[in-house]
Enzyme design. Sequence first.
Site, PDB file in Angstrom:
ATOM      1  N   LYS A  47      88.253 144.359   9.329  1.00 35.15           N
ATOM      2  CA  LYS A  47      89.002 144.741   8.134  1.00 35.15           C
ATOM      3  C   LYS A  47      89.078 143.643   7.086  1.00 35.15           C
ATOM      4  CE  LYS A  47      90.141 148.149   7.477  1.00 35.15           C
ATOM      5  NZ  LYS A  47      89.828 149.594   7.238  1.00 35.15           N
TER       6      LYS A  47
HETATM    7  N1  PMP Z   1      88.927 149.142  14.989  1.00 32.02           N
HETATM    8  C1  PMP Z   1      90.063 148.502  14.689  1.00 32.02           C
HETATM    9  C2  PMP Z   1      90.673 147.619  15.719  1.00 32.02           C
HETATM   10  C3  PMP Z   1      90.655 148.664  13.432  1.00 32.02           C
HETATM   11  O1  PMP Z   1      91.790 148.005  13.125  1.00 32.02           O
HETATM   12  C4  PMP Z   1      90.041 149.524  12.497  1.00 32.02           C
HETATM   13  C5  PMP Z   1      90.660 149.700  11.138  1.00 32.02           C
HETATM   14  N2  PMP Z   1      91.681 150.631  11.045  1.00 32.02           N
HETATM   15  C6  PMP Z   1      88.868 150.209  12.861  1.00 32.02           C
HETATM   16  C7  PMP Z   1      88.338 149.975  14.118  1.00 32.02           C
HETATM   17  C8  PMP Z   1      88.216 151.236  11.974  1.00 32.02           C
HETATM   18  O2  PMP Z   1      87.680 150.738  10.778  1.00 32.02           O
HETATM   19  P1  PMP Z   1      87.656 151.616   9.479  1.00 32.02           P
HETATM   20  O3  PMP Z   1      89.034 151.620   8.899  1.00 32.02           O
HETATM   21  O4  PMP Z   1      86.679 150.914   8.587  1.00 32.02           O
HETATM   22  O5  PMP Z   1      87.229 152.997   9.813  1.00 32.02           O
END
Ligand code: PMP
Length: 326
Positions: A47
């Site tokens: 992130k």
């Molecule tokens: N894995 C974790 C541990 C996260 O914090 C996030 C973000 N919410 C994601 C995966 C997914 O990423 P995205 O928001 O880009 O879909």
Amino acid sequence: MMALPILNGFVSAIGNTPLLRIPSLSEETGCEILGKAEFLNPGGSVKDRAALYIIEEAERSGRLKAGGTVVEGTAGNTGIGLTHICNAKGYKSIIVIPETQSKEKIEILRTLGADVRLVPAVPYANENNYVKVAGRIAQEIPNAIWANQFDNLANKQAHYETTGPEIWRDTNGKIDVWVTSLGTGGTYAGTAEYLKKQNPNIRCIVADPYGSGIYSFVKTGTIQIEGSSITEGIGQGRITKNMEGMPADDAIRIDDKECIRILEHVLRKDGLFLGGSVGINLGAAYKIAKELGPGHTIVTVLCDTGAKYQSKVFNHEFLKEKGILP
Ligand code: PMP
């Protein structure tokens, strides 16, 4: 020895993470199972990329001014990335987080100096949902912006401009499958759009936990939610702006038992200590490798480390209570 550039502080250290081959899973399946090592970002997760693009877009557009405040609703990692960047750039951060998220992430946010607002976990339709609370706080405070990661396309753009090109560059274009789970969808969609543009034959596959509606959306065109998951930061009950129009050739659902099995496996066999969402990602990559047979390259994301979830994902008492371990 290859020289590495000297980077100027936190912001310059975001991105350009290596692809890690997962030896145990690659050898067992005869496929190259590669994980983008996003836990090596300076704020510790995938992130950081979205947080930087969101802040820099707000600066460019003039919405975020010197000494301003960034407000966000987050499962934790976006808040951590935003707060690091706010500290580095002289902004304040207010982070609204559901109280169900791991205490490790909440403690990190407090230590970094975020104004942390814990709220009950309620569905998006409820006005007290963490995302909507963050939007309201941003409106009430002078010189504040709402990062709005779910519907702010600067999030997806970060992955279209960095994550996708890095994967294409580092595999020399030799990639058969892109698979990862979605929270906002920024990582999956931005990377998938970039890779499809380079080679439309790359299969882009959504990995989904139970308790999320993206699997059924890809399979049937409607959101249906079944079961639940202990994973954090992934799963979604609506099509966010970052997900609209995303390429998706297929979807795979992974349950928490398989998620935990694979996280324990890569910890013991490969020495990799990874967070809950990575269990869904590697579970999906492994399943795809078994289905396709040897000789394919499958890329997924190692979103963050296991240290943020010791009290849950790596706590056997907790897993037994949830019925995930016998
Ligand atoms: N894995 C974790 C541990 C996260 O914090 C996030 C973000 N919410 C994601 C995966 C997914 O990423 P995205 O928001 O880009 O879909």
